[in-house]
Write a protein that holds these residues in place. Structure first.
Motif, PDB file in Angstrom:
ATOM      1  N   ARG A 310       0.833  -1.202   0.000  1.00  0.00           N
ATOM      2  CA  ARG A 310       0.000   0.000   0.000  1.00  0.00           C
ATOM      3  C   ARG A 310       0.876   1.264   0.000  1.00  0.00           C
ATOM      4  O   ARG A 310       0.576   2.249  -0.673  1.00  0.00           O
ATOM      5  N   GLU A 311       1.956   1.195   0.788  1.00  0.00           N
ATOM      6  CA  GLU A 311       2.875   2.343   0.845  1.00  0.00           C
ATOM      7  C   GLU A 311       3.498   2.599  -0.535  1.00  0.00           C
ATOM      8  O   GLU A 311       3.650   3.749  -0.949  1.00  0.00           O
ATOM      9  N   THR A 314       0.943   4.257  -2.593  1.00  0.00           N
ATOM     10  CA  THR A 314       0.826   5.667  -2.203  1.00  0.00           C
ATOM     11  C   THR A 314       1.955   6.492  -2.803  1.00  0.00           C
ATOM     12  O   THR A 314       1.728   7.558  -3.384  1.00  0.00           O
ATOM     13  N   MET A 315       3.162   5.968  -2.674  1.00  0.00           N
ATOM     14  CA  MET A 315       4.338   6.687  -3.199  1.00  0.00           C
ATOM     15  C   MET A 315       4.223   6.857  -4.711  1.00  0.00           C
ATOM     16  O   MET A 315       4.572   7.914  -5.248  1.00  0.00           O
ATOM     17  N   ARG A 316       3.763   5.793  -5.377  1.00  0.00           N
ATOM     18  CA  ARG A 316       3.618   5.872  -6.839  1.00  0.00           C
ATOM     19  C   ARG A 316       2.568   6.921  -7.190  1.00  0.00           C
ATOM     20  O   ARG A 316       2.736   7.674  -8.144  1.00  0.00           O
ATOM     21  N   SER A 317       1.474   6.986  -6.402  1.00  0.00           N
ATOM     22  CA  SER A 317       0.433   7.972  -6.706  1.00  0.00           C
ATOM     23  C   SER A 317       0.937   9.399  -6.445  1.00  0.00           C
ATOM     24  O   SER A 317       0.464  10.351  -7.047  1.00  0.00           O
ATOM     25  N   ILE A 409      -0.934   0.428  -9.486  1.00  0.00           N
ATOM     26  CA  ILE A 409      -1.102   1.385  -8.375  1.00  0.00           C
ATOM     27  C   ILE A 409      -2.443   1.187  -7.669  1.00  0.00           C
ATOM     28  O   ILE A 409      -2.519   1.175  -6.436  1.00  0.00           O
ATOM     29  N   VAL A 410      -3.494   0.997  -8.467  1.00  0.00           N
ATOM     30  CA  VAL A 410      -4.832   0.836  -7.877  1.00  0.00           C
ATOM     31  C   VAL A 410      -4.871  -0.429  -7.010  1.00  0.00           C
ATOM     32  O   VAL A 410      -5.384  -0.413  -5.883  1.00  0.00           O
ATOM     33  N   LEU A 413      -2.947   0.214  -3.797  1.00  0.00           N
ATOM     34  CA  LEU A 413      -3.663   1.055  -2.824  1.00  0.00           C
ATOM     35  C   LEU A 413      -4.760   0.266  -2.117  1.00  0.00           C
ATOM     36  O   LEU A 413      -5.104   0.549  -0.971  1.00  0.00           O
TER      37      LEU A 413
ATOM     38  N   ILE B  56      -3.916   7.327 -12.066  1.00  0.00           N
ATOM     39  CA  ILE B  56      -3.293   6.123 -11.503  1.00  0.00           C
ATOM     40  C   ILE B  56      -3.926   4.893 -12.140  1.00  0.00           C
ATOM     41  O   ILE B  56      -3.591   3.766 -11.805  1.00  0.00           O
ATOM     42  N   ARG B  83       1.480  13.259 -12.115  1.00  0.00           N
ATOM     43  CA  ARG B  83       0.844  13.098 -10.789  1.00  0.00           C
ATOM     44  C   ARG B  83       1.583  13.941  -9.749  1.00  0.00           C
ATOM     45  O   ARG B  83       0.970  14.592  -8.909  1.00  0.00           O
ATOM     46  N   PHE B  89      -3.461  13.623  -3.903  1.00  0.00           N
ATOM     47  CA  PHE B  89      -4.424  12.591  -3.504  1.00  0.00           C
ATOM     48  C   PHE B  89      -4.676  12.642  -1.999  1.00  0.00           C
ATOM     49  O   PHE B  89      -3.734  12.784  -1.216  1.00  0.00           O
ATOM     50  N   PHE B  91      -6.558  10.052   0.641  1.00  0.00           N
ATOM     51  CA  PHE B  91      -7.171   8.725   0.668  1.00  0.00           C
ATOM     52  C   PHE B  91      -8.048   8.535   1.901  1.00  0.00           C
ATOM     53  O   PHE B  91      -7.811   9.161   2.941  1.00  0.00           O
ATOM     54  N   ASN B  95      -3.282   6.864   4.231  1.00  0.00           N
ATOM     55  CA  ASN B  95      -2.091   6.375   3.508  1.00  0.00           C
ATOM     56  C   ASN B  95      -0.837   7.211   3.763  1.00  0.00           C
ATOM     57  O   ASN B  95      -0.103   7.557   2.838  1.00  0.00           O
TER      58      ASN B  95
END
Lengths: 416, 231
Positions: A310-311, A314-317, A409-410, A413, B56, B83, B89, B91, B95
């Motif tokens: 998940r981290e 998040t970083m990728r987003s 990414i989705v 997350l 994303i 992005r 973002f 969440f 996050n």
């Protein structure tokens, strides 16, 4: 990069047990490689110093060209004359890196106690030069006194040194008299009285009942010559051996001397055999360490990737590129390896210190007396193993990190 | 030119052997400075739409244009840069990176952009102060309340001065008081910074304050209304 290093360090602390396992594996690997590497360095140094200093062979030996191939059959033709020796000495001493140049004469013949005789292989040296060479030894060889009895002296021509095995064969000991026979270079039989004042260690087991060391003048008298078959050259630093040889080659040729130079490595063939053996063991240990570190890092980073999916998402987003994910985990592995290496260095120092404190002794190859068992700290090995392990950890981390970088990414997350 | 333009956008997922259509034939245009809520029941496609707008995720068909550029034409690196520079973002689960402090979390987008540490730190501190949590900047997420965490997440979304902030159920994990504070905070930021906000929500408190509401059902837009005097 600092962000990734900081992140790596904190994630290490977050998963203490898992990190401790990998850091421990790196530390033990680092210590194993460096303790063994330090031990091999000690052994190599012992062999080098044993040959160069303890047995007074010097770094370079100058022969008349062809001596090593044909000298045994026709020694007279390949002796260096007194004039040659003087010119060689002069040329050698012009090089500031040369400490000493001294003639030697290999001899062979029979030695007798008056009732029976045995073959000997001998060498005639200038006793004061031999002592000077031995005194320049470093490491444990400096502490080594490779003989019993007293030093040979320039002014007592009949005093000789025999290997204990040779003396034993003839029932001789320190203070005994003997007769040494050998043909002169003209082929006439010659005999000299000798007085054993020293029992010298042999550099090789097969020579333990054959070695006889005599003053150069004794050898010359026995062979009825004023020459010698070689000039032994001692230089300031062993690392300059090849460079000095090259320089002397040029200078001696320019002086019109038809000679050839051999380095101590070329004359001490067994050095490379022993070195190769230790190198193979070293590589074997390194490969084991390599595999353990590789598996530990793959396991640790692999689990981190799963736990921190998940981290990563998040970083990728937030804009972290795929390459950035690789760098992030590579930096984390590098931090882990660095901590492991620092711990490994502490373990290595502890081992070296403990060994110094305990002071165990042993008989290393080519030396016949017990000497302190030591492990050297070799800066090159320390630095190389540090770089190798960090690089290895970083490269290994790339495998699971590539998987992390390719996570959708989705999906990441939504990972729980 | 609209900030975001979706044309005939469809997004299908594979779930085992079956194909699930999360969003179908959606046409939406969102201008700069809008305060938009995507709402509807669970499974209506709100989050999928947020993901598509936030780049994303990519559509199965149709086009998503941001600032006139079709995102399908961008490489993965270019999408990451987009992005980082243009999208923030927020969440539902906040996050935040657990091993970083609130301040470091907020600095993260600027770190990724290569902004000098001192400058990034100054920006992040200003923003944390503006959101009223400067006192907690040295705290790690596990030492913060839900409301504080969401403020940190909002600060992180805004620190890079993005044109667009996408918030997926930003109030879902907050108590009533915190939810109201977060909603009004985002409203203020929309006004003061001119940032476009797009929410996926079914929180009525939030829906009451947005300027535009897009109702989704079964992946399709069923209603797109604007309301005056909101925020």
């Amino acid at each position: 990069m600092w962000t990734w290093i900081k992140l790596g360090g904190r994630n290490l602390l977050k998963n203490k047990r898992r990190s401790a396992f990998t850091v421990g594996a790196v530390a033990l690997g680092f210590a194993a490689v460096n303790v063994f590497g330090g031990f091999t360095a000690y052994v190599y140094r012992g062999i080098e110093d044993g040959f160069i200093y303890a047995h007074a062979n010097g770094h370079l030996t100058i022969f008349k060209k062809g001596f090593l191939e044909e000298g045994a059959l026709d020694p007279a033709s390949f002796l260096l004359s007194e004039e040659d020796l003087a010119r060689i000495h002069e040329v050698c001493m012009e090089d500031p890196r040369v400490v000493l140049a001294t003639p030697q004469l290999r001899i062979s013949g029979m030695i007798s106690n008056g009732k029976s005789s045995v073959i000997f292989l001998g060498v005639g040296r200038v006793p004061s030069d031999e002592i000077a060479i031995r005194r320049r030894a470093g490491g444990f060889v400096k502490l080594l006194r490779p003989f019993d009895g007293q030093e040979l002296r320039d002014d007592t021509k009949q005093d000789v040194s025999a290997a204990p095995g040779l003396a034993e064969k003839l029932g001789l000991g320190l203070g005994s008299d003997a007769i040494v026979f050998a043909p002169t270079i003209d082929g006439q039989m010659n005999a000299l009285d000798a007085h054993i004042v020293q029992l010298v260690d042999s550099p090789d087991e097969v020579l333990a009942d054959k070695i006889l060391i005599v003053p150069l003048e004794f050898a010359r008298s026995l062979y009825d010559t004023t020459g010698a078959d070689r000039m032994t050259v001692l230089i300031e630093h062993t690392r300059d051996t090849a460079a000095v040889r090259e320089a002397l080659d040029v200078r001696l040729a320019a002086a019109g001397l038809d000679v050839e130079i051999k380095t101590w490595q070329e004359l001490r063939v067994s050095y490379f055999k022993i070195r190769n053996m230790f190198d193979v063991i070293f590589i074997f240990i390194f490969v084991i360490v390599f595999i353990i570190v590789l598996l530990s890092v793959v396991n640790t980073v692999g689990m981190a990737v799963v736990e921190r999916t998940r981290e990563i998402g998040t970083m990728r987003s937030l804009g972290l590129k795929r390459r950035g994910v690789l760098i992030m985990f590579a930096a984390e592995s590098a931090v882990m390896a660095l901590v492991g290496c620092v711990l490994g260095l502490a373990l290595t120092l502890l081992a070296v210190f403990a060994l110094d404190l305990a002071g165990p002794t042993w008989i290393p190859p080519t030396i016949t007396r017990r000497v302190p068992l030591q492990v050297y700290l070799v800066p090159e090995y320390l630095l190389l193993s540090l770089l190798c392990l960090i690089l290895l950890a970083m490269c290994t981390a790339v495998v699971p990190a590539r998987r992390a970088a390719r996570i959708d990414i989705v999906d990441a997350l939504g990972h729980v | 030119m609209p900030l975001v333009k979706l044309q005939k956008v469809t997004r299908r997922y594979r779930l085992g052997q079956t194909s699930v259509t999360a969003v179908e034939d959606v046409d939406i245009e969102i201008d700069r400075g809008e305060f938009v809520a995507l709402w509807g029941p669970s499974g209506s496609g709100k989050s999928t739409l947020c993901n598509l707008v936030g780049c994303i995720d990519l559509p199965s068909s149709g086009s998503v244009e941001v600032n006139g550029r079709n995102v399908a034409d961008l490489s993965d690196d270019a999408l990451s840069e987009h992005r980082n520079l243009s999208v923030g973002f927020v969440f539902q689960q906040f996050n935040l990176v657990p091993v970083l402090t609130a301040l470091e979390n907020v600095m993260l987008p600027l770190n990724l952009r290569g902004v000098a540490a001192r400058e990034a730190r100054a920006h992040a501190i200003d923003l944390l102060a503006e959101l009223g949590i400067a006192d907690f900047m040295a705290h790690r997420p596990d030492k913060l309340s839900g409301g504080q965490r969401q403020r940190v997440a909002i600060a992180r979304a805004l620190v890079g001065k993005p044109a667009l902030v996408i918030a997926d159920e930003p109030t879902a994990n907050l108590d009533s008081g915190n939810a109201l504070r977060i909603v009004s905070l985002m409203g203020q930021l929309n006004k003061s910074h001119g940032t476009t906000f797009i929410f996926a929500t079914h929180d009525q408190r939030l829906l009451d304050r947005v300027s535009r509401r897009i109702l989704l059902a079964d992946g399709r837009v069923v209603e797109d209304t604007t309301q005056a005097g909101a925020r």
